[in-house]
Design a protein around this motif. Structure first.
Motif, mmCIF file in Angstrom:
data_model
loop_
_atom_site.group_PDB
_atom_site.id
_atom_site.type_symbol
_atom_site.label_atom_id
_atom_site.label_comp_id
_atom_site.label_asym_id
_atom_site.label_seq_id
_atom_site.Cartn_x
_atom_site.Cartn_y
_atom_site.Cartn_z
ATOM 1 N N ASP A 155 0.061 -6.988 3.183
ATOM 2 C CA ASP A 155 1.019 -7.845 2.488
ATOM 3 C C ASP A 155 0.410 -8.513 1.256
ATOM 4 O O ASP A 155 1.125 -8.925 0.352
ATOM 5 C CB ASP A 155 1.566 -8.925 3.419
ATOM 6 N N LEU A 156 -0.904 -8.617 1.213
ATOM 7 C CA LEU A 156 -1.575 -9.292 0.106
ATOM 8 C C LEU A 156 -1.930 -8.359 -1.040
ATOM 9 O O LEU A 156 -2.342 -8.810 -2.103
ATOM 10 C CB LEU A 156 -2.840 -9.977 0.616
ATOM 11 N N LEU A 157 -1.745 -7.058 -0.835
ATOM 12 C CA LEU A 157 -2.117 -6.089 -1.860
ATOM 13 C C LEU A 157 -1.004 -5.923 -2.893
ATOM 14 O O LEU A 157 0.166 -6.112 -2.602
ATOM 15 C CB LEU A 157 -2.397 -4.727 -1.216
ATOM 16 N N ASP A 212 -2.097 -0.989 -5.124
ATOM 17 C CA ASP A 212 -3.097 -0.897 -4.062
ATOM 18 C C ASP A 212 -2.488 -0.391 -2.762
ATOM 19 O O ASP A 212 -3.115 0.381 -2.029
ATOM 20 C CB ASP A 212 -3.784 -2.246 -3.837
ATOM 21 N N VAL A 213 -1.268 -0.812 -2.461
ATOM 22 C CA VAL A 213 -0.582 -0.314 -1.260
ATOM 23 C C VAL A 213 -0.402 1.197 -1.369
ATOM 24 O O VAL A 213 -0.608 1.928 -0.399
ATOM 25 C CB VAL A 213 0.774 -1.022 -1.045
ATOM 26 N N ARG A 273 -2.320 3.273 -2.996
ATOM 27 C CA ARG A 273 -3.638 3.887 -2.785
ATOM 28 C C ARG A 273 -3.973 3.956 -1.296
ATOM 29 O O ARG A 273 -4.489 4.963 -0.811
ATOM 30 C CB ARG A 273 -4.714 3.095 -3.523
ATOM 31 N N VAL A 274 -3.692 2.868 -0.573
ATOM 32 C CA VAL A 274 -3.954 2.849 0.873
ATOM 33 C C VAL A 274 -3.093 3.898 1.564
ATOM 34 O O VAL A 274 -3.567 4.647 2.417
ATOM 35 C CB VAL A 274 -3.702 1.440 1.461
ATOM 36 N N LYS A 275 -1.827 3.977 1.178
ATOM 37 C CA LYS A 275 -0.917 4.969 1.758
ATOM 38 C C LYS A 275 -1.436 6.387 1.516
ATOM 39 O O LYS A 275 -1.476 7.213 2.437
ATOM 40 C CB LYS A 275 0.479 4.806 1.161
ATOM 41 N N ASN A 276 -1.873 6.663 0.294
ATOM 42 C CA ASN A 276 -2.414 7.995 -0.031
ATOM 43 C C ASN A 276 -3.675 8.297 0.772
ATOM 44 O O ASN A 276 -3.870 9.414 1.234
ATOM 45 C CB ASN A 276 -2.696 8.114 -1.526
ATOM 46 N N PHE A 277 -4.512 7.288 0.950
ATOM 47 C CA PHE A 277 -5.730 7.465 1.745
ATOM 48 C C PHE A 277 -5.371 7.822 3.188
ATOM 49 O O PHE A 277 -5.923 8.749 3.780
ATOM 50 C CB PHE A 277 -6.584 6.204 1.707
ATOM 51 N N ILE A 278 -4.431 7.082 3.759
ATOM 52 C CA ILE A 278 -4.036 7.331 5.151
ATOM 53 C C ILE A 278 -3.413 8.719 5.289
ATOM 54 O O ILE A 278 -3.718 9.458 6.231
ATOM 55 C CB ILE A 278 -3.081 6.229 5.653
#
Length: 112
Positions: A91-93, A97-98, A100-105
Motif C-alpha cells: 500500500d505504501l508503494l 513500484d507496485v 515492478r513487484v507484480k512483474n517480479f512475482i
C-alpha cells in the motif's frame, strides 16, 4: 513523553537528513504536493494515516515525527511477516513500484 517540536519542524529535519524533496514524497507516497507544502509551512498537521505513510517512507518513528521527545529510529518490519504485513507494505508503494513487484512475482511463477 512530551511534545518538544512541531510536526513541520520534524518533517523539515528528516527531509534534510534523508536528502528527500517534497516531490520525492509525493511520488513514493501519493500524498499531494500541496498537502506536503501545507505540512512544511505548519498550516496544519496530517491525520494519522498520512503520518504513518510519511513515517514509513522517511524511516522514522511516528511519535518522533509528530514532535514527541523519543528515539527517531523506526522499527522496520521484515518480509518474514504475514500476508497482511506484506499487503500493508504494498500500500505504501507508488503505482510504478507496485507494477515492478507484480512483474517480479509473475516471472517468479513462470520460472519455477
Amino acid at each position: 513523553m512530551e511534545v518538544v517540536a512541531s510536526f513541520a519542524s520534524r518533517l523539515k529535519e528528516i527531509m534534510r537528513i534523508r536528502n528527500v524533496r517534497a516531490r520525492d514524497i509525493t511520488y513514493h507516497t501519493g500524498i499531494s504536493g500541496s498537502a506536503i507544502s501545507h505540512y512544511l509551512r505548519g498550516d496544519y498537521d496530517p491525520k494519522q494515516p498520512v503520518i504513518i505513510k510519511l513515517a514509513i517512507y522517511l524511516r522514522v518513528n511516528e511519535a518522533w515525527l509528530i514532535g514527541y521527545d523519543c528515539d527517531m529510529e523506526r522499527f522496520e518490519p521484515t518480509l518474514d511477516g504475514t500476508k497482511k504485513e506484506i499487503m500493508e507494505m504494498l500500500d505504501l508503494l507508488s503505482n510504478d513500484d507496485v507494477e515492478r513487484v507484480k512483474n517480479f512475482i509473475q516471472s517468479y511463477f513462470i520460472d519455477r
